[in-house]
Design a protein around this motif. Structure first.
Motif, PDB file in Angstrom:
ATOM      1  N   LEU A   1     -10.036  14.478 -44.280  1.00  0.00           N
ATOM      2  CA  LEU A   1     -11.020  14.892 -43.291  1.00  0.00           C
ATOM      3  C   LEU A   1     -12.120  15.689 -43.971  1.00  0.00           C
ATOM      4  N   PRO A   2     -13.372  15.564 -43.500  1.00  0.00           N
ATOM      5  CA  PRO A   2     -14.444  16.400 -44.068  1.00  0.00           C
ATOM      6  C   PRO A   2     -14.104  17.883 -43.881  1.00  0.00           C
TER       7      PRO A   2
ATOM      8  N   PRO B   1     -15.655  20.646 -42.845  1.00  0.00           N
ATOM      9  CA  PRO B   1     -15.871  21.381 -41.584  1.00  0.00           C
ATOM     10  C   PRO B   1     -14.818  21.029 -40.531  1.00  0.00           C
ATOM     11  N   ILE B   2     -14.382  19.772 -40.499  1.00  0.00           N
ATOM     12  CA  ILE B   2     -13.368  19.392 -39.516  1.00  0.00           C
ATOM     13  C   ILE B   2     -12.032  19.981 -39.908  1.00  0.00           C
TER      14      ILE B   2
ATOM     15  N   ASN C   1     -11.420  22.650 -41.515  1.00  0.00           N
ATOM     16  CA  ASN C   1     -11.394  24.084 -41.213  1.00  0.00           C
ATOM     17  C   ASN C   1     -11.095  24.353 -39.743  1.00  0.00           C
ATOM     18  N   VAL C   2     -11.726  23.564 -38.879  1.00  0.00           N
ATOM     19  CA  VAL C   2     -11.483  23.756 -37.443  1.00  0.00           C
ATOM     20  C   VAL C   2     -10.053  23.365 -37.088  1.00  0.00           C
TER      21      VAL C   2
ATOM     22  N   GLY D   1      -7.835  26.073 -38.148  1.00  0.00           N
ATOM     23  CA  GLY D   1      -7.999  27.241 -37.274  1.00  0.00           C
ATOM     24  C   GLY D   1      -7.353  27.039 -35.916  1.00  0.00           C
ATOM     25  N   LEU D   2      -7.486  25.832 -35.373  1.00  0.00           N
ATOM     26  CA  LEU D   2      -6.921  25.585 -34.040  1.00  0.00           C
ATOM     27  C   LEU D   2      -5.410  25.418 -34.102  1.00  0.00           C
TER      28      LEU D   2
ATOM     29  N   ILE E   1      -6.563  17.992 -34.280  1.00  0.00           N
ATOM     30  CA  ILE E   1      -7.489  16.941 -34.745  1.00  0.00           C
ATOM     31  C   ILE E   1      -8.215  16.321 -33.547  1.00  0.00           C
TER      32      ILE E   1
ATOM     33  N   ALA F   1     -10.856  18.711 -32.344  1.00  0.00           N
ATOM     34  CA  ALA F   1     -12.006  18.787 -33.247  1.00  0.00           C
ATOM     35  C   ALA F   1     -12.922  17.578 -33.031  1.00  0.00           C
TER      36      ALA F   1
END
Lengths: 205, 205
Positions: free
Chosen positions: A3-4, A6-7, A9-10, A13-14, A26, A29
């Motif tokens: 996954l890129p 920024p994704i 990281n989210v 985090g989630l 996923i 996101a």
């Protein structure tokens, strides 16, 4: 497939949030990515604003007051000599929505089955004890609360949590109580479990 | 009991996400409040960074390239004449993880049971048709794809979605196919449902 960043990281985090697994993270996101840039930004700003929320230094509920006490603890109409010990903030909100309780609270978190409190829970318990023991002139209760109510879930874990804390707090109160047990309003006797129905018989009124 | 504005905003923002209800949103918000200010900030920044993610103008998967195409669509090793129509990004990731597919994709979303596509789905379908119809010299497929694979879920809804899109795309491809059906690897025949076992007999190889 990677996954890129920024994704990823989210997703990371989630997925550390309670009850959100990696797969749901996923999906969330990707859902966000497909929203408008404004909506994504608004959610980010709103989450960031949670940093402004303060925790009451007496009951540990949230507040936004200038001082260190929440709306309930500063309210002179709430009896500070009656204290309900509860697990979490959402339990407090549910209890407040009944409008039936005129005392104050102390949020202690989920007491571990081992009976060994985590460090932050020890600090909260100690803070509650100090408040009860402090002299009345100093804003305390002068040694004893009128009543301490244990507002844990009506489960065997909740009973265990109550018994663990009764040992700690029993000597500091004139009366100990628990939330009432019986048939939930709107329920049917036929479908009530044995424990609940037994409680309803025992505690008939 | 009214929630403070910053919490209410986060609860509203989270509960519009798929599979997160208002109660879970409240629990998540309180969980976040009890995290460190740094962790809250990091999550907010990471969510905000999702705005940088771009959507491929050919297959509609995500990317971060300078141009408007994703890594799969710019990869000359991927056959652009073989196109798999799929519902969502996470399906693409699962398919890529198999390493078995050397064509390209088109993410069309969940086709409504009514057969009436939403506006954004119509745009995606139109874009796919234009790509197939465009001359080879202009980067298109010159009128027909070699194969269009329908990669919807193996459910009655998935079958319906496939049949809806076959009508639209059938004339634009030399071959139409679906993902194979049969016993899932690691499964047990005894516990397979009738449909699955029937497919396994029909499509024995």
């Amino acid at each position: 497939m990677k996954l890129p960043e920024p994704i990823k990281n989210v997703v990371d985090g989630l997925s550390r949030l309670p009850s959100i697994g990696p797969r749901q993270a996923i999906r969330l996101a990707f859902y966000l990515i497909n929203e408008s840039k404004e909506d994504i930004h608004a959610l980010a700003v709103n989450i960031n604003n949670l940093r402004r929320i303060k925790i009451c230094e007496r009951c540990f509920f949230i507040h936004q007051n200038k001082d260190n006490l929440c709306d309930i603890c500063v309210n002179p109409a709430r009896r500070k000599e009656t204290i309900m010990i509860i697990e979490k903030e959402t339990d407090l909100i549910s209890l407040e929505n009944t409008g039936k309780f005129t005392g104050r609270y102390c949020i202690i978190g989920s007491v571990p089955k081992t009976g060994i409190l985590e460090d932050w829970q020890k600090l909260r318990l100690q803070s509650l004890k100090s408040f009860i023991e402090k002299g009345i002139d100093d804003g305390g209760l002068g040694g004893k609360a009128d009543e301490i109510i244990f507002g844990f879930n009506p489960t065997s874990l909740g009973d265990l949590q109550t018994s663990i804390l009764v040992k700690e707090l029993g000597p500091l109160t004139k009366k100990v109580s628990r939330l009432g047990r019986g048939l939930p309003t709107g329920g049917e006797i036929e479908f009530a479990d044995d424990e609940t129905l037994g409680s309803a018989v025992d505690r008939r009124s």
